[in-house]
Design a protein around this motif. Structure first.
Motif, PDB file in Angstrom:
ATOM      1  N   GLY A  43      -9.771  -3.964  -0.760  1.00  0.00           N
ATOM      2  CA  GLY A  43      -9.421  -3.238   0.347  1.00  0.00           C
ATOM      3  C   GLY A  43      -8.240  -4.097   0.725  1.00  0.00           C
ATOM      4  O   GLY A  43      -7.477  -3.821   1.777  1.00  0.00           O
ATOM      5  N   LEU A  44      -8.918  -5.333   0.895  1.00  0.00           N
ATOM      6  CA  LEU A  44      -8.893  -6.242   2.084  1.00  0.00           C
ATOM      7  C   LEU A  44      -7.380  -6.476   1.742  1.00  0.00           C
ATOM      8  O   LEU A  44      -5.911  -6.783   2.287  1.00  0.00           O
ATOM      9  N   THR A  48       0.749 -11.767   1.688  1.00  0.00           N
ATOM     10  CA  THR A  48       0.257 -12.452   3.009  1.00  0.00           C
ATOM     11  C   THR A  48      -1.383 -13.560   2.421  1.00  0.00           C
ATOM     12  O   THR A  48      -1.828 -14.853   2.997  1.00  0.00           O
ATOM     13  N   LEU A  49      -1.842 -12.767   1.178  1.00  0.00           N
ATOM     14  CA  LEU A  49      -2.986 -13.560   1.441  1.00  0.00           C
ATOM     15  C   LEU A  49      -2.907 -13.721  -0.708  1.00  0.00           C
ATOM     16  O   LEU A  49      -3.814 -14.763  -1.215  1.00  0.00           O
ATOM     17  N   ARG A  88      -6.396 -13.612   7.758  1.00  0.00           N
ATOM     18  CA  ARG A  88      -5.784 -14.435   6.661  1.00  0.00           C
ATOM     19  C   ARG A  88      -6.207 -16.117   6.488  1.00  0.00           C
ATOM     20  O   ARG A  88      -5.686 -16.638   5.596  1.00  0.00           O
ATOM     21  N   GLY A  95      -2.105  -4.103   0.797  1.00  0.00           N
ATOM     22  CA  GLY A  95      -1.525  -3.507   1.605  1.00  0.00           C
ATOM     23  C   GLY A  95      -1.077  -4.867   2.700  1.00  0.00           C
ATOM     24  O   GLY A  95      -0.742  -5.122   4.008  1.00  0.00           O
ATOM     25  N   SER A  96      -1.693  -6.144   2.220  1.00  0.00           N
ATOM     26  CA  SER A  96      -1.522  -7.321   2.441  1.00  0.00           C
ATOM     27  C   SER A  96      -0.086  -7.807   2.510  1.00  0.00           C
ATOM     28  O   SER A  96      -0.098  -9.252   3.489  1.00  0.00           O
ATOM     29  N   ASN A  98       1.091  -0.915   0.493  1.00  0.00           N
ATOM     30  CA  ASN A  98       0.077   0.180  -0.390  1.00  0.00           C
ATOM     31  C   ASN A  98       0.971   0.993   0.055  1.00  0.00           C
ATOM     32  O   ASN A  98       0.910   1.842   0.819  1.00  0.00           O
ATOM     33  N   LEU A 129       3.670  -9.154   8.147  1.00  0.00           N
ATOM     34  CA  LEU A 129       3.058  -8.437   8.542  1.00  0.00           C
ATOM     35  C   LEU A 129       2.244  -8.549  10.225  1.00  0.00           C
ATOM     36  O   LEU A 129       2.102  -7.369  10.409  1.00  0.00           O
TER      37      LEU A 129
END
Lengths: 499, 499
Positions: free
Chosen positions: A193-194, A201-202, A443, A197-198, A148, A457
Motif C-alpha cells: 500500500g505504501l 521514489t521507493l 522514504r 502511489g509512491s 496510483n 512527490l
C-alpha cells in the motif's frame, strides 16, 4: 565516473542497442505528459529482466548516479522528468504478461505491460483489469502503480491501490525484494500500500500481481444533457445517495463538449447545453435494467433536457470515446492546455464549479471541465497559448488557484495524476513542514540516499535547508514530530465549524 | 518515577475515578481475547478526550514508561496484552459518534465506539457500516482499525482498511496529528493505510473517519448442506469464477455444526452432514433474485444434499447467529479452544482442509472449521482441555502447524485477527530478518523509542541482539537492505514452479 565510463559499464550489462546516450536520442525523454518543465537525462536504458534492472541500479548506486524509472511517459505531473539529469530506466521493453490465474483471479505482469492490453488478453475468458485511466491504450501498469492511477470506472471498482496486491521491487540499492502477497492479505505494515502511489521514489517495480475481475453480465449507459450545471450536480448527489453505485459517472461542461464535437468523436451535443452526464451501471441483467430506469427517473426529477440509454455497443463506445478523448480534443479549440486534477466532496460540486468559473474570468483563460463527478475528482482543463509570453506561467498559476479552492473545501490537490514535480508547492496547502519531514523519513527507509527519483512527490520542508538523509532526520528526532500540528483534512469542514 | 508518583500524576490529569492501579482492579486487564499469555499492567486509565490522551502520553513519554491502547479487549492475538507491564490507555469511554454526513457517506467516531452501534445509529437513514467481525456487538472501531478487522461481509465489501479514510492520531510522544483525508484520496505516502492494521504500534487513534454505505435494497441468503467438504469447496470456486461476488460466503464443518446445534442457536443441521455453506447476495431486488437462483443451481451441480433460500428475516437472522456464535458454541463441546486465522488461495481449500484433518489426527486434538470460504480465510478451532498438563502448549503447536500449511500453499498466517503476540514466531514463516528490520525501521518513524505497544506485530530479527531504535538501524544502513532476499509471496506457487 564520467559519462563515457558510465555508458561503457551500462553497455556491458545491456549491450549496445539498449543504451541511449547521444543528445538527439535523449530529446524525447526530457519530460513526460507534463510538458511545462523539462530536463535532459544522462542516458536512457532498456532492461528486459528484473536481474538487468538490479544490475543497472547496483552500478548507479555504487557510483551515486541518480536514476528514475519510466513507463510509457504518459504521466501528467512530471513524475518521469529527469530533474537531476537522472539515468532513465525505461521499463517499456519489460511488457510481458507473466502469468494468469483465472481460479484465483490474479495476473502477474511486467511493469511495462500496457494497461488495456491486459484486458484484451484476458477478455476471451470473460475477464478484465478494472482501473481504466483515459490513457489506458498507452500507459503501463508499472506507471499506474507509481501514480496510483484512477479512471472512469474507479467510482465503483476503486483506484489502482485496490487492484495491486503484490510487487517485486528493485530497491534503490539494487537488491530485489517482494512486498505484498498473492492473495492480497497484508501482514505487518502494509508495504505494498505504501509503494503504490509512491511515484517511483521507493524503488522500481519489476513484476506486479494484480486482481482481475469477471466482466459484468450486462452494462447500461445513460447520457443526460442539462441546461444547468447545478441540475447535473444534483443528479450526481441523488444517484449516490440512492445507494446505487454506478460503474462510472462522468461530467463534461459546455466548453468540453464543444471541443469534443469538433474532434473525430462527434456525438452531436447541442451547442447550448450546459453539462452532460455519462452514467454507466453494470451487473446482472435484471438489476442493471432496474438501475438504469431509476437513474433516468432521477435525471428527469432534476430537469434534464434530454436523457437516453445507449441502444447498442457502438453507441456506448462512441459516447465513451467522446469522454476519453476529451483531453486530446482540446487541441481543436486551443493551442495548449494544462489539465488539473483536484478532489472535492461531491456535495460541493456546484459551488466549486462556480468558483472555477470565477477564476477563469479573473485570469482571462478559458477553463473546460471534464471529470469523474461521482468521485468528486475534477479535471479542469486550462486553455492557453504558450506562444504568448507569460501565458504558460499564467496557466500554471491558474491551475494552482483551482487546487487551492479544492483544498479549502476539504478536498485534495490530486485524485489520480500524482504530485510529481507539478504539484510539489501545492502539497504545502495540505501539509506542514513536520508532516513533510515525516513523509521523507518514510522514504528514507527505502531510499536513504535519495538516488531514486529525488525531488518528486514530497517537497522539502521550507524551514529545513537540507533534508536528504534519514540519519539527519533521526538524529534530530524531535524535528520529525514537533512540527506536526493539527490540520483539517479528516474531519468535514461542517464538523470543524460546529466543533 | 515510581508507581505512586505516576498514579498521582495520572490522577492530576484524569481525576481519581479514571485511574485504576490496585492489583484487584488490574486483574481483568492481564490479557485480551487471546488468553494463552498474560501480564499485569502498571495501571489502566480512561481518558475521554483527545487532549487527555495526549497529556497522558506526554507524561508517560517524558518518563519513558511503556504504554498501549486498548479497545474492548476482544482481540484474538494478544495485541492489548501488557507484556512490558505497560500502562493501558483504555479508549472504552471515548465512545461517541462525533459526526455523520449522509451526503458524502462519512461518519467520524471516537475509537471506543462499538462497531455494531454505528450501524444501529445510522440505520434509520438506510445506512450501515460494512466491516462486521463476529465480535461486532462488543468490539470497537478503534480496535478494528488497529487489527484491520475483517468479517463475513468483507468478501464483497473489503476489510477495515477499505473503510477507514482518515484518523486523528496521538503519536507516541503525545503530539496530535491527522493522517488520511475526509474524502479518502491519499496524498504523498499512504500513511492512513500504514496505520490501519499497525496494531497500536504507531500511535493511538482518537478520532476515526469511516465510509458508511447505503443498505442494499434486497438480500437473499442461501444455505446449502453437503455430504462432502470437497463438493462444498468446489461450489465456492464455481460461484466466484461465475463473476457473482456474494456479500458473504461462509463454511462450517461437521464438528462446528454439532457445537452450534447444542447452543442457543439451534438450526437443526443433520448430524451426518459434512459441511454447510451460507451464501448471501445483496443488491437491487431483481438482480438478487437472479443471483440466488444461479447459486442454488451451482450448489445442485455439486451434489448438495439440501439447499434452501431463507424465507424470512427471522430465518436469515437465525442462520447468521448460528454462524457468528459458532466460536462461543465450542464451549458446549470442549472446555477450551484456540481459534486460528490463516489465509489460503481459494482453490486450495479442499486440499488444505484435508491437511488440517491430518494435523488433528496426529495431535489428537479435535479441530472444527468455521470460516470465510469466499476469501480463503480459515478459522480452525482447536479444541483442548487446559486442565490437562501440556494440552495448552499442544494446542498452540497444533495452531502453528496449521499456519505453516497456510504459508506453504502461498497464503498467510492471519486474515483478520492480527499478529499480536500470538503469531510473532509465525511471522518468520513469511519474512526473513532483513525484512523484519525494514518493518521495524518504518515503526521507528512514528515510535522511535518503542514505548507504544512494544514487541507486538513484528518479531525481533533473530540475528540481531537488540533492535530498538531507528538510529541504530540507520547507522547500520546496509543492514536494512542487505538481508532482503527474494521470497515467494506475490507469485503463485504454480508460477514459481513454472519459472
Amino acid at each position: 565516473m564520467d559519462k563515457l565510463e558510465m555508458v561503457r559499464e551500462l553497455t556491458n550489462i545491456l549491450g549496445p542497442n539498449r543504451v541511449l546516450y547521444k543528445e538527439h536520442q535523449l530529446l524525447a525523454y526530457d519530460c513526460d505528459g507534463y510538458v511545462a518543465q523539462k530536463a535532459r537525462p544522462k542516458a536512457v536504458v532498456f532492461p528486459v529482466t528484473t536481474e538487468e534492472v538490479s544490475r543497472v541500479v547496483k552500478l548507479l548506486h555504487e557510483h551515486q548516479i541518480p536514476f528514475l524509472p519510466r513507463g510509457a511517459g504518459t504521466g501528467l505531473s512530471g513524475g518521469a522528468t529527469p530533474l537531476n539529469g537522472e539515468v532513465i530506466i525505461s521499463l517499456a521493453k519489460m511488457d510481458r504478461l507473466l502469468h494468469v490465474d483465472f481460479d484465483n483471479m490474479r495476473a502477474v505482469v511486467q511493469p511495462g505491460h500496457i494497461n488495456l492490453q491486459l484486458t484484451k488478453k484476458i477478455a476471451g475468458n470473460g475477464c478484465y483489469y478494472a482501473p481504466d485511466p483515459s490513457s489506458q491504450s498507452a500507459c503501463t501498469i508499472g506507471g499506474n502503480l507509481a501514480e496510483n492511477a484512477g479512471g472512469s470506472h474507479c467510482l465503483k471498482y476503486g483506484v489502482t491501490t485496490n487492484h495491486i496486491v503484490g510487487a517485486e521491487i528493485v530497491l534503490p540499492n539494487g537488491n530485489i525484494v517482494e512486498v505484498g502477497s498473492y492473495m492480497g492479505d497484508s501482514l505487518g505494515y502494509d508495504l505494498i500500500g505504501l509503494i503504490v502511489g509512491s511515484e517511483g521514489t521507493l524503488g522500481i517495480a519489476t513484476a506486479i500481481t494484480v486482481k482481475i475481475l469477471k466482466k459484468p453480465e450486462a452494462v447500461k449507459t445513460v447520457m443526460a444533457m442539462y441546461d444547468s450545471v447545478e441540475d447535473a450536480s444534483n443528479t450526481v448527489s441523488d444517484v449516490i445517495s440512492s445507494g446505487i453505485i454506478p460503474a462510472a459517472m462522468e461530467m463534461m461542461d459546455q466548453l468540453a463538449m464543444q471541443a469534443v464535437d469538433k474532434s473525430n468523436y462527434y456525438v452531436g451535443y447541442p451547442t447550448d447545453i450546459a453539462a452532460v452526464l455519462l452514467i454507466e451501471v453494470d451487473g446482472l441483467a435484471a438489476g442493471v435494467e432496474e438501475m438504469a430506469e431509476k437513474i433516468v427517473h432521477m435525471c428527469q426529477k432534476h430537469h434534464v433536457r434530454m436523457v437516453k440509454v445507449a441502444e447498442s455497443d457502438a453507441e456506448r463506445a462512441l459516447w465513451w470515446s467522446s469522454r476519453k478523448m476529451a483531453f486530446g480534443a482540446m487541441g481543436r479549440i486551443s493551442p495548449d492546455y494544462l489539465v488539473q486534477d483536484g478532489v472535492i466532496p461531491r456535495t460541493r460540486l456546484a459551488e466549486v464549479l462556480a468558483k472555477i468559473a470565477d477564476i477563469s474570468r479573473e485570469s482571462g483563460l478559458r477553463i473546460a471541465n471534464v471529470f469523474h463527478a461521482g468521485d468528486g475528482n475534477l479535471h479542469p482543463l486550462i486553455l492557453y497559448d504558450g506562444r504568448i509570453p507569460g501565458q504558460t506561467k499564467l496557466a500554471q498559476e491558474t491551475g494552482s488557484a483551482v487546487l487551492k479552492v479544492c483544498a479549502d473545501v476539504g478536498g485534495s490537490i490530486t485524485g489520480e495524476h500524482g504530485v510529481g514535480v507539478e504539484k510539489l508547492e501545492e502539497m504545502r496547502f495540505l501539509f506542514n513542514d513536520a508532516e513533510l519531514q515525516a513523509q521523507l523519513a518514510i522514504r528514507s527507509v527505502f531510499n536513504p540516499q535519495d538516488l531514486c527519483n529525488a525531488g518528486k512527490l514530497v517537497p522539502k520542508p521550507s524551514r529545513c535547508v537540507e533534508v536528504k538523509r534519514a540519519q539527519q532526520l533521526f538524529q534530530a528526532e524531535q524535528a520529525v514530530y514537533d512540527g506536526f500540528q493539527e490540520h483539517t483534512s479528516i474531519l468535514s469542514p461542517a464538523y470543524k465549524e460546529a466543533k
